[in-house]
Structure formats: structure tokens, C-alpha cells
Design a protein around this motif. Structure first.
Motif, PDB file in Angstrom:
ATOM      1  N   GLY A  19       3.540  12.345  10.086  1.00 16.76           N
ATOM      2  CA  GLY A  19       4.282  13.428  10.727  1.00 16.76           C
ATOM      3  C   GLY A  19       5.430  12.904  11.561  1.00 16.76           C
ATOM      4  N   SER A  22       8.263  11.791   9.389  1.00 20.21           N
ATOM      5  CA  SER A  22       9.073  12.933   8.946  1.00 20.21           C
ATOM      6  C   SER A  22      10.065  13.329  10.030  1.00 20.21           C
ATOM      7  N   LEU A  36       5.308  17.023  15.471  1.00 16.15           N
ATOM      8  CA  LEU A  36       4.960  16.829  14.060  1.00 16.15           C
ATOM      9  C   LEU A  36       3.783  15.873  13.899  1.00 16.15           C
ATOM     10  N   THR A  40       0.396  17.402  12.143  1.00 16.75           N
ATOM     11  CA  THR A  40      -0.050  16.747  10.914  1.00 16.75           C
ATOM     12  C   THR A  40      -1.411  16.094  11.103  1.00 16.75           C
ATOM     13  N   ARG A 134       3.083  19.479   7.510  1.00 14.29           N
ATOM     14  CA  ARG A 134       4.144  18.518   7.855  1.00 14.29           C
ATOM     15  C   ARG A 134       5.402  18.781   7.037  1.00 14.29           C
TER      16      ARG A 134
END
Length: 211
Positions: A19, A22, A36, A40, A134
Motif C-alpha cells: 500500500g 502504491s 494506504l 491495505t 489498495r
């Protein structure tokens, strides 16, 4: 630390890292990284507990899980610029997290219901839902829409764990078998492009053409 608890923390930490990676790819600020990473990391387990009626969910009764996600997110925030290919690292870490978490989810489902079918389903959901969240939140193409095998790997790993458990293998052996099976399928899909047969129907038409 019991083997299932190790898999639980390992799965959460690895998914939290994906996450945060990303967030790095989207060049978000530190809050974006932590958000994130947390969503996630705990997303799949939250879905599992809600389905099984295990409320409050696991991270509400043990905040250490959220702290793990925050710590991993902060670490990735400090170090992600050092990685040459963040996407390659993301998908391979995701494969590791999927492998650990499908076993953990299956074990919790089996313990809660005694049903092998429910256990395999909860294993699959635990391992995949965080990655789906995610990609949705980060605006990335969903793992479900990529051609290589993904959900099937979680099903194979959860199924291998459940079968091994029902055959009476020790927990450590059943867990290792499930993790290895899931990683072999997902890793093979990433390395060799394994896919399942696609439907033979043509692509869907644009909604404006139908209406």
C-alpha cells in the motif's frame, strides 16, 4: 509466537508495504503513505472478521496491527526512492502477503465455523481484499483485471492448508504447505505469465451504443 500469529503479522506488514509503495508511485504525502499502508494491511482481515461475525474486528481489539501498518508505511516513505522498480517490488511483495494471509484467513474461518468451504472462502477474501482496496484507492488497474492468475493462487493456498489440516498434519506443516502452494502459483503467474482460459464472448459494447 504461534505460527498463525507470525503469519498474521507478516501478511499485514507485507500488504502494508505494498500500500505504501502504491502511495510512492502516486507521489503522495506522508499521510497518504500511512493511509494506504493501513487500509491495505488490515482490509482483508477486516472483511474476514465482518463475514465471520467476529466483532469488534481484530485490529480494534489489538491496535498493534494498526501500529505495524503505520511503522511500515513510514519506513517505505523514507526508503522508497531507493528502489529502481517500485512496481516490480510491489507485485512480488503482494505475492508474499497473499501467500501468508490466505492461510491465516483459512485458519480463522475453519476455527470459527468448522466448514472447509467457508475456510477456503475466508482465506481467499483475506488474501485479496486488501490488494483490491489498495488498487481502487490508488487509481491503479485492479489486480482482478490483470491477466495473470491472482485470486486462484489464494484459493489454492487456502485449499492446500484446509486439506492438509483435515488430513491431520501438524499446524506448522499445514501452514507451510498452504503458503508454498499459493506462492508457487502466484509466483509462477508473475514469472511465466500463467493465465486461466478467458471467456469466448466478444468485448462488451459501450453503454451509449446499447441505450
Amino acid at each position: 509466537m504461534p505460527i498463525l500469529e507470525i503469519l498474521d503479522y507478516a501478511g499485514i506488514a507485507v500488504f502494508a508495504a505494498t500500500g505504501a509503495l502504491s502511495a510512492s508511485r502516486k507521489q503522495l504525502d506522508i499521510v497518504g503513505y500511512l493511509f494506504l499502508a493501513s487500509v491495505t494491511g488490515i482490509g482483508g482481515g477486516t472483511m474476514r472478521d465482518v463475514i465471520l461475525g467476529a466483532t469488534p474486528v481484530f485490529w480494534a481489539t489489538n491496535p498493534a496491527y494498526v501500529l505495524v501498518c503505520v511503522a511500515v508505511g513510514f519506513l517505505v516513505f523514507l526508503t522508497s526512492h531507493r528502489f529502481e522498480s517500485r512496481y516490480r517490488l510491489l507485485v512480488w511483495l503482494d505475492a508474499v502477503g497473499l501467500s501468508a494471509y490466505c492461510v491465516m484467513g483459512a485458519a480463522k474461518g475453519l476455527a470459527a465455523t468448522g466448514s472447509p468451504t467457508v475456510a477456503i472462502v475466508t482465506g481467499m477474501l483475506t488474501a485479496t481484499f486488501g490488494g483490491i482496496l489498495r488498487d481502487l484507492l490508488a487509481g491503479e488497474p485492479s489486480v482482478l483485471l490483470r491477466p495473470e492468475i491472482y485470486v486462484t493462487a489464494a484459493l489454492v493456498g487456502a485449499g492446500a492448508f484446509v486439506v492438509a489440516t483435515l488430513l491431520g498434519l501438524p499446524l506448522a506443516a499445514s501452514s507451510a504447505l498452504g503458503v508454498a502452494a499459493a506462492f508457487a502459483v502466484r509466483g509462477g503467474a508473475l514469472r511465466y505469465g500463467w493465465t486461466l482460459p478467458a471467456g469466448k464472448a466478444g468485448p462488451g459494447r459501450d453503454p451509449d451504443e446499447v441505450m
